[in-house]
Write a protein that holds these residues in place. Structure first.
Motif, mmCIF file in Angstrom:
data_model
loop_
_atom_site.group_PDB
_atom_site.id
_atom_site.type_symbol
_atom_site.label_atom_id
_atom_site.label_comp_id
_atom_site.label_asym_id
_atom_site.label_seq_id
_atom_site.Cartn_x
_atom_site.Cartn_y
_atom_site.Cartn_z
ATOM 1 N N LEU A 205 91.555 21.123 153.055
ATOM 2 C CA LEU A 205 90.006 21.333 153.828
ATOM 3 C C LEU A 205 88.695 22.438 154.387
ATOM 4 N N ASP A 206 88.960 23.537 153.281
ATOM 5 C CA ASP A 206 88.452 24.892 153.925
ATOM 6 C C ASP A 206 87.506 24.597 153.635
ATOM 7 N N THR A 207 87.281 24.240 152.535
ATOM 8 C CA THR A 207 85.759 23.821 151.644
ATOM 9 C C THR A 207 86.129 22.316 151.083
ATOM 10 N N THR A 208 85.120 21.764 151.401
ATOM 11 C CA THR A 208 84.635 20.377 150.610
ATOM 12 C C THR A 208 83.418 19.906 150.733
ATOM 13 N N LYS A 209 83.271 18.970 149.869
ATOM 14 C CA LYS A 209 81.615 18.520 149.567
ATOM 15 C C LYS A 209 80.831 18.332 151.126
ATOM 16 N N VAL A 210 79.231 18.108 150.444
ATOM 17 C CA VAL A 210 78.817 17.806 151.721
ATOM 18 C C VAL A 210 78.809 15.998 152.845
ATOM 19 N N PHE A 211 78.778 15.811 153.227
ATOM 20 C CA PHE A 211 79.026 15.066 153.806
ATOM 21 C C PHE A 211 78.096 14.031 154.729
ATOM 22 N N THR A 212 77.274 13.491 154.394
ATOM 23 C CA THR A 212 76.239 12.798 155.060
ATOM 24 C C THR A 212 76.349 11.688 156.026
#
Length: 280
Positions: A205-212
């Motif tokens: 979870l240290d690098t994720t997608k962009v959450f809008t």
């Protein structure tokens, strides 16, 4: 003898009525004003520790179906969900006497799928773009301010009623050893400052997608970033995903009591330095 029996039965009836009205009053108080909450896990360390006991301010955001309490008493087979009591209020994502949560609030909310009560920090507001890159939060493409906060150290031992062992950045650590995590001081865009803990920079979870964040929903994260199931995980019976406005229960403002043991009755495990401590 008849008078004695009538007197005894009268006393029993008065006791039953007293208990009944006490339960009604307690239920109304819990539904409308404050709900007790016991911290069962380490997802909010070091802001909240396993065994912290607090009251959730339900007046902060107004009321929805989630304001009704879950009533679970396994010993007597009682399992009444808030939805069973106030389900008629569910589904329109609105609140009565509504108040808006602020970024950085520590919030208790109802999980959208399991209906269990969770406590996390509010990171993303409706319309925000939230992403994590190598452990650093970006909100609307801007990184949050982070400063070194030293280290957080605790004993590697079973904690709370669930008897879980903490994760450590210096693992493997044997039971009774010193468990260390990196601490950082994070400042959100509205100026709210709080501490976070880091175990590894290579976690899932240290690098994720962009959450809008959709309108009427919110994005939450735990302060113990590598040990928290939160909005970074898609909404399932395991992940949290985005949380609807109506699922908010209230804001956690102050720790009332804290015990490091498996029971609050173990007075030798009480953490007196945390009694009545404000939550940042």
């Amino acid at each position: 003898m008849a008078d004695e029996n009538q007197g005894f039965m009268g006393a029993v009836w008065e006791t039953i009525k007293t208990i009944f009205w006490a339960l009604i009053i307690a239920g109304v108080f819990r539904t409308l004003f404050f709900q007790p909450f016991w911290i069962p896990s380490s997802s909010m360390k070091d802001t909240l520790l396993v065994g912290d006991f607090l009251f959730v301010n339900k007046m902060a955001y107004g009321y929805s179906y989630a304001s009704c309490p879950n009533i679970k008493i396994a010993r007597f087979g009682i399992d009444i969900d808030a939805d069973d009591i106030c389900g008629f209020l569910d589904g329109d994502n609105t609140r009565v006497l509504a108040g808006e949560p602020e970024r950085g609030d520590v919030v208790v909310f109802r999980h959208p799928v399991t209906h269990q009560d969770y406590i996390k920090r509010l990171i993303g507001l409706p319309g925000d773009r939230v992403q994590v890159k190598e452990g650093l939060i970006y909100i609307n493409d801007e990184p949050v301010k982070v400063e070194d906060g030293g280290t957080f150290t605790e004993v590697k031992e079973a904690q709370g009623p669930e008897r879980r062992f903490p994760r450590c950045s210096n693992d493997p650590v044997g039971e009774g050893g010193q468990c260390v995590k990196e601490r950082q001081i994070e400042t959100l865009p509205n100026g709210v400052t709080h501490s976070t803990l880091n175990i590894t920079d290579r976690g899932d979870l240290d690098t994720t997608k962009v959450f809008t964040v959709p309108e009427g929903e919110y994005f939450f994260m735990g302060d113990n970033r590598d040990n928290s199931t939160d909005s970074r995980v898609a909404q399932t019976s395991f992940g949290v995903g985005f949380v609807p406005y109506e699922n908010l229960i209230g804001r956690a403002d102050r720790i009332m009591f804290s015990s490091a043991g498996r029971s609050m009755l173990f007075f030798w495990t009480w953490r007196s330095d945390r009694f009545f401590k404000g939550i940042e």
